[in-house]
Design an enzyme around this catalytic site. Structure first.
Site, mmCIF file in Angstrom:
data_model
loop_
_atom_site.group_PDB
_atom_site.id
_atom_site.type_symbol
_atom_site.label_atom_id
_atom_site.label_comp_id
_atom_site.label_asym_id
_atom_site.label_seq_id
_atom_site.Cartn_x
_atom_site.Cartn_y
_atom_site.Cartn_z
ATOM 1 N N ARG A 33 0.792 -1.218 0.000
ATOM 2 C CA ARG A 33 0.000 0.000 0.000
ATOM 3 C C ARG A 33 0.830 1.277 0.000
ATOM 4 O O ARG A 33 0.626 2.152 -0.827
ATOM 5 C CB ARG A 33 -0.954 0.022 1.211
ATOM 6 N N HIS A 79 -7.676 -4.278 -7.748
ATOM 7 C CA HIS A 79 -7.466 -3.572 -6.474
ATOM 8 C C HIS A 79 -8.751 -3.607 -5.650
ATOM 9 O O HIS A 79 -9.602 -2.719 -5.787
ATOM 10 C CB HIS A 79 -7.043 -2.137 -6.763
ATOM 11 N N TYR A 123 -18.166 12.505 -13.976
ATOM 12 C CA TYR A 123 -18.092 13.677 -14.843
ATOM 13 C C TYR A 123 -16.752 13.817 -15.552
ATOM 14 O O TYR A 123 -16.658 14.517 -16.558
ATOM 15 C CB TYR A 123 -18.349 14.951 -14.033
#
Length: 736
Positions: A33, A79, A123
């Site tokens: 990570r 993931h 968007y």
């Protein structure tokens, strides 16, 4: 679940269970990570993002796709984490003010330097950049290993081929369990030139490499004002910090008026938060020279700082801002990365470059071998074609009449199984003379390529030469234009600016008291009876300093960090003062070693418990931020133990807990701005007990009021710096 295990309870000590599970969690955080891989400079989430976008064919020349589609593929295939964290990682890779070389090209609202958030992923749209394409180049040519995904339904790369020096070029930041990483961005062309120099001169030093890449190159520009020795030390150890300032200029107005225009701010400083900070300090009357601040930014930054009086010097005004606001900032360096063996460790600049070059060498070998294997397979097939072209009628007859044409063809023309399959799969229209000519041309070209690949694989020198040419190509491709030009200017450290006269601080004598529990306050006057002062119940006096209200005070902690307090800002009155950890960000586990007034010509000798030491000028210990300034670098398990004034001293006396004393000339101790220092005295057992600087000709006064010990009295303990010394006399082991 097996029926035998249903309801099974196993007794385990809570400490053992917690330890086992916490270690597993910590390793997962470190490995999967928070820390980047030294080879491609990517964390797993970034690597999976780029690979998923490549699988979606979002090349730099293709159209954009919704970020929601990209995030969906990433969390669905590679993931298994939240979509918000994945989208935040994608957004950062597209922000040209956050990463030096964006890996994602965004279309839509991807946030701003003011700290505004990006629009929702439904968007915005994205695709890969040329930089990301370079990182992925060769991934389909067996350049790297793959592993199964979390659900074993697909495969993902363990590391990317990494033709672009991403770790240093874009930097990295992350916090794991018990460790962290912080790497600033650099100029890609400079990195490639430094790496090429390392190929030509494998024994090159950090100083040699910094001739090619002199320091960080931040996306937001600004000025790097760190001392050169400190920069070298930081890159050699992999730990340090870089001091940066905003770029500013004076704009003249009518009738002799002027304003300051700030066009570039330090990296990772939010412009809106910076303006709020300046406004808050103005309201608190801590910026008496500043009249107004305005934000006239459009796509480019333009902050207007208006002085209260045109008679003020611009340099003095900016110095007050640099000392109190984020217009001057520090970026910490901690090159803690996962090595090729997947083991986390702090690397130097040379080690990072060498690890990346070794990875590129391995990628070149694997890609060349993969291509050689493909060429040899194709040559085998072409050999079969040419073998049957001279006997096409016989081939056709065998195919028409034989029940099993494949073994018949293999026997008749001595073909391999692969060649026989290729002949049987050949189209009829390929049986023309022109096709035979084309096959011979292709074979000749492949034979030449085969020879070139075999030569390359057999010569390590040729491979490194090829890598050097690739580095030159990367430098040329990403080193030109707006993207490649250096943005952060390497400037000399600024000379100290005295602002006390400009801000008109009334000069008066003060005595600063520091209690044992860490409370600090100032009392007017000198010669104060310390024991007669009131302290909180259970508290007592610890240190006191006589100074003037215009002075700056230094706190030196056993973590090797120096903090600066302004005497005028210290609490006064009849109260108990304030905790010193409120005024300075002094860690709770650190203790104060020394408390003194900073002077222009003053110098102090710093020493660690294990006997390392150096001389530092007072002005180099001055820190303008509450976080302080790391002056003495410490090895694991070591602490700063001594901070003593140098004055007019000529020699140093070091006394260990093992009752051995050593006296040596002060000029054998280097003067540094920051570092680990040199060995003052060796301690096979124990640590330092006391270090003093004195004038040998004038003698040593061990206990105040006693007669000085002359040079003759001390001759037996005079030696070279770094020796163990000799057994100290009884008078020296008594408490001073």
């Amino acid at each position: 679940m097996s029926k035998d295990l249903a309801g099974h309870i196993e007794d385990t000590k809570l400490a053992d269970a917690l330890s086992e599970r916490y270690i597993a969690y910590a390793m997962s955080t470190i490995m999967a990570r928070s820390l980047p891989d030294v080879r491609d400079g990517l964390k797993p989430v970034h690597r999976r993002l780029l690979y998923a976008m490549q699988q979606l064919r979002l090349d730099p020349t293709s159209g954009f796709k919704k970020c929601a589609r990209v995030v969906g593929d990433v969390i669905g295939k590679f993931h298994p984490h939240g979509d918000a964290s994945v989208y935040e990682a994608l957004v950062r890779l597209a922000q040209d003010f956050a990463v030096r070389y964006p890996l994602v090209e965004g279309q839509g609202n991807f946030g701003s330097v003011d700290g505004d958030n990006a629009a929702a992923m439904r968007y915005t749209e994205s695709r890969l950049t040329e930089v990301a394409k370079a990182l992925l180049e060769g991934i389909e040519d067996d350049a790297v290993d793959f592993r199964p995904t979390y659900d074993n339904e697909d495969h993902e790369p363990i590391v990317l081929p990494g033709a672009f020096p991403n770790l240093l070029a874009n930097g990295a930041a992350g916090i794991a369990v018990g460790m962290a990483t912080s790497i600033p961005p650099h100029n890609a062309a400079e990195i490639c030139m430094a790496a090429r120099h390392l190929i030509e001169f494998p024994q090159a030093t950090t100083h040699d490499l910094l001739d090619y890449m002199p320091g960080p190159d931040f996306p937001t520009g600004g000025l790097l004002i760190e001392d050169q020795d400190s920069i070298i030390q930081s890159y050699e150890t992999g730990r340090g910090s870089f001091r940066t300032r905003a770029r500013w200029e004076v704009e003249q107005g009518r009738f002799g008026t002027w304003v300051i225009i700030v066009r570039e701010i330090p990296y990772q400083v939010q412009k809106s938060r910076l303006i709020e900070q300046i406004a808050e300090l103005m309201e608190q009357k801590k910026l008496p020279l500043l009249g107004d601040v305005r934000d006239e930014s459009t796509t480019d930054i333009r902050l207007v700082l208006e002085p209260k009086s045109k008679g003020c010097e611009p340099e003095v005004l900016m110095e007050t801002l640099f000392r109190t606001t984020a217009l001057e900032n520090k970026f910490n360096l901690n090159m803690n990365v996962l090595g090729p063996d997947r083991v986390p460790r702090v690397m130097s600049l040379r080690e990072v470059l060498q690890a990346w070059l070794d990875h590129r060498h391995e990628v070149l070998v694997r890609r060349s071998q993969h291509r050689l294997n493909a060429v040899e397979r194709r040559l085998e097939i072409l050999g079969g074609f040419l073998a049957v072209y001279l006997n096409l009628d016989e081939v056709i007859r065998i195919i028409r009449e034989a029940d099993e044409p494949k073994p018949a063809l293999m026997k008749a023309f001595e073909l391999t199984e692969i060649q026989a399959d290729a002949v049987l799969n050949m189209r009829l229209r390929s049986l023309r003379r022109l096709e035979e000519i084309e096959i011979r041309k292709e074979r000749d070209a492949l034979l030449a390529e085969q020879g070139s690949l075999q030569t390359l694989l057999s010569s390590e020198k040729r491979r490194w030469t090829r890598i050097g040419k690739e580095l030159e190509g990367i430098a040329n491709k990403f080193g030109d234009g707006v993207l490649g030009a250096r943005r952060t200017e390497i400037a000399v450290p600024p000379a100290p600016v005295d602002i006390s006269a400009a801000i008109q601080i009334d000069r008066e004598p003060l005595t600063v008291l520091l209690s044992r529990e860490g409370w600090v306050r100032a009392v007017r006057g000198h010669g104060i009876d310390i024991e007669g002062q009131k302290f909180k119940e259970g508290d007592a006096p610890s240190m006191s300093v006589e100074c003037q209200s215009t002075d700056r005070l230094c706190i030196f902690a056993n973590g090797g960090r120096a903090f600066t307090l302004k005497a005028v800002d210290l609490p006064r009155g009849r109260g108990f003062g304030q905790p010193i950890r409120v005024l300075a960000e002094l860690p709770q586990d650190e203790e104060i070693v020394a408390f003194f007034v900073l002077t222009e010509d003053g110098r102090h000798l710093l020493a660690t418990a294990k006997g390392k030491g150096m001389v530092v000028r007072d002005m180099d210990m001055a820190a303008e931020k509450r976080t302080g300034k790391q002056v003495l670098n410490l090895r694991d398990g070591d602490l700063a133990a001594v901070c003593t004034t140098v004055g007019a001293g000529t020699h140093v006396l070091a006394l260990g807990e093992n009752r051995r004393a050593l006296i040596f000339p002060l000029d054998q101790v280097p003067e540094m701005t920051r570092g680990m220092g040199v060995t003052l005295q060796k301690y096979p057992t124990g640590s330092v007990r006391e270090v003093r600087v004195f004038d040998l000709a004038a003698g040593l006064v061990w206990v105040e009021g006693q007669k000085p010990r002359s040079a003759t009295d001390l001759a037996n303990w005079v030696g070279k710096r770094g020796d163990q010394g000799k057994t100290a006399p009884l008078w020296m082991t008594r408490k001073s």
